[in-house]
Scaffold this active site. Structure first.
Site, PDB file in Angstrom:
ATOM      1  N   ASP A 125      16.392  15.848 -33.046  1.00 51.56           N
ATOM      2  CA  ASP A 125      17.699  16.282 -33.512  1.00 51.56           C
ATOM      3  C   ASP A 125      18.162  15.357 -34.658  1.00 51.56           C
ATOM      4  O   ASP A 125      17.386  15.095 -35.574  1.00 51.56           O
ATOM      5  CB  ASP A 125      18.690  16.309 -32.339  1.00 51.56           C
ATOM      6  N   TYR A 185      27.875  16.452 -39.031  1.00 55.86           N
ATOM      7  CA  TYR A 185      27.430  17.720 -39.606  1.00 55.86           C
ATOM      8  C   TYR A 185      28.091  17.969 -40.952  1.00 55.86           C
ATOM      9  O   TYR A 185      27.438  18.386 -41.918  1.00 55.86           O
ATOM     10  CB  TYR A 185      27.744  18.871 -38.642  1.00 55.86           C
ATOM     11  N   HIS A 202      14.359  21.385 -26.713  1.00 55.86           N
ATOM     12  CA  HIS A 202      14.986  20.504 -27.693  1.00 55.86           C
ATOM     13  C   HIS A 202      15.212  19.094 -27.176  1.00 55.86           C
ATOM     14  O   HIS A 202      15.126  18.130 -27.931  1.00 55.86           O
ATOM     15  CB  HIS A 202      16.325  21.122 -28.112  1.00 55.86           C
TER      16      HIS A 202
END
EC number: 3.3.2.9
Length: 474
Positions: free
Chosen positions: A241, A387, A444
């Protein structure tokens, strides 16, 4: 040949030449940008004498944080306010998001079973050595496990930096830490590691910045500075990630410090790589080992999945503070928002299950440990800002996806992860891709879901780096 035809040919030649030139410029490798290793992110004014600041702030402080009973009691009170949840549609499991019938069950377990045992969970979370230190003006939290000399005998000994992502935390790595650090208990294992696991800035117990611009490239600078402060000028990196992005940035910007970069989410989002991915779909057998075609193709499935699962991404990349305000002080909403990712990102098929398959691959206590870190540290908003910073113009202008990474690189693919990239794509970015593997089970959050598989993959990578590059142990 008539004049008109000659003119047309000339126009096409010139146009074709311009297109070729523009495409090659767009695809060409770029030099690494120079980032300020002392860029200031603290709330107070940047010190005029930075060397003096470094001397005064270099102390590493041991921590054992605990929360007063009134904080836990307040959380219990908030968890009692769940009666107004909207019922799910008939026949809907997790397809519309977190199923509210199951959310009630999670909240009841959290309130009536987990929280009465909170002091026990607190002891569990503090089983490793926790520290904080000041890096570029921000209080930075990390776990640090050092191997004593008596345990090094007969072992290859290296430092490793483990980097988490969102919505994870240092908690993801607990099982992997035990495998890396306590490998001295296995006489057949010749490896042992000094393990450093930081909370990223704005995550968990690490302070977030009040200044714009702290993106993954700048976080990479901070993480490298942390390792240097701890005395590690050469180290391995493992991450998924955001940990994959930040780890890649460290390897790209500071190759002399990185022995090897290993990721369970290798990616290359350069225009050239994306074009290659489309081309590869026409001749998959040329680019994928037999038996693993379904990791990558058909691309239409991957695109549909990304469209369905990237709503959070668009919100956090554009309005992180809006969704942050909705989740702050709202433990039920926070649980739905975070735990839903541990369902669909672990296996997309779990969306059809009424409980989202959450406890198929994880223990509920482990998921709630991670959730408690976000809630108690009030870090949901600051964590999501990463982000927005990644897609700010200043970060995009660095073009790090087009800067070659020349350190030894290892990529472990897990079938149910969000996206996959071919070696054909990755080798444009990672010039020494020496380790590439495929795992049919896992998604993930590999460190939390399949720690033993990830550990073995990492060790195999280290062995390859040793063999090919003759690196030196500590």
């Amino acid at each position: 040949m008539g004049v008109t035809v000659k003119i047309l040919v000339l126009i096409l030649a010139i146009g074709g030449g311009l297109v070729y030139k523009n495409v090659t410029q767009l695809w060409a490798d770029l030099p690494a940008p120079k980032l300020n290793p002392h860029e200031w992110w603290g709330d107070e004014a940047e010190p005029k004498d930075y060397e003096a600041y470094l001397k005064n702030s270099s102390e590493v402080i041991g921590n054992r944080l605990s929360y007063p009973e009134k904080t836990i009691d307040d959380l219990k009170d908030r968890l009692n306010r769940t009666l107004r949840l909207t019922p799910p549609l008939e026949g809907v499991a997790f397809e519309y998001g977190f199923n509210t019938d199951y959310l009630r069950e999670v909240v009841e377990y959290w309130r009536d079973d987990y929280l009465p045992r909170w002091r026990e969970r607190e002891v569990f979370l503090w089983q490793f050595n926790h520290f904080t230190t000041d890096i570029q003006g921000l209080r930075t939290h990390f776990l640090h496990l050092m191997v004593y000399d008596d345990n090094k005998v007969g072992k290859q000994h290296y430092p490793v930096l483990l980097l988490h992502g969102w919505p994870g935390s240092v908690r993801e790595f607990y099982d992997l830490i035990h495998l890396l650090y306590q490998s001295n208990l296995d006489k057949n294992n010749k490896y042992i590691f000094n393990v450093v696991v930081p909370s990223l800035p704005g995550y968990g117990w690490s302070q977030g910045t009040s200044r714009k611009g702290l993106g993954p490239a700048q976080v990479a600078v901070m993480m490298r500075n942390l390792m240097l402060r701890l005395g590690y000028d050469k180290f391995f990196i493992q991450g998924g990630d955001w940990g994959s992005v930040i780890g890649s940035n460290i390897a790209t910007l500071y190759p002399d410090n990185v022995l090897g970069y290993h990721s369970n989410m290798c990616n290359n989002l350069s225009p050239k790589s994306l074009a290659k991915g489309l081309v590869a779909e026409f001749w998959p057998s040329l680019f994928v080992p037999s038996g693993f075609e379904d990791f990558f193709f058909p691309k239409s499935n991957e695109l549909r999945y990304l469209m369905e699962e990237s709503g959070y991404f668009h919100i956090q990349a554009t309005k992180p503070d809006t969704i942050g305000a909705a989740l702050t002080g709202n433990p039920v909403g926070l649980a739905a928002y975070i735990l839903e990712k541990f369902s669909t990102w672990t296996n997309a098929s779990y969306r059809s299950l009424p409980d989202g398959g959450l406890t198929k691959r994880y223990k509920m206590d482990a998921l709630l440990d991670n959730l408690m870190i976000y809630y108690l540290t009030n870090s949901i908003t600051t964590s999501q800002r990463l982000y927005a910073e990644q897609y700010a113009q200043a970060q995009r202008d660095l073009h790090l996806e087009r800067v070659p990474t020349r350190v030894p690189t290892g990529c472990a693919r897990f079938k149910s992860d969000i996206m996959q990239f071919l070696d054909f794509q990755l080798k444009d970015k990672y010039k020494n891709l020496v380790h590439s593997t495929y795992h049919k089970k896992g998604g993930h959050f590999a460190a939390l879901e399949v720690p033993k598989v990830l550990y073995k993959d990492f060790i195999d990578f280290v062995k390859t780096v040793e063999r090919k590059f003759k690196i030196k142990t500590l």
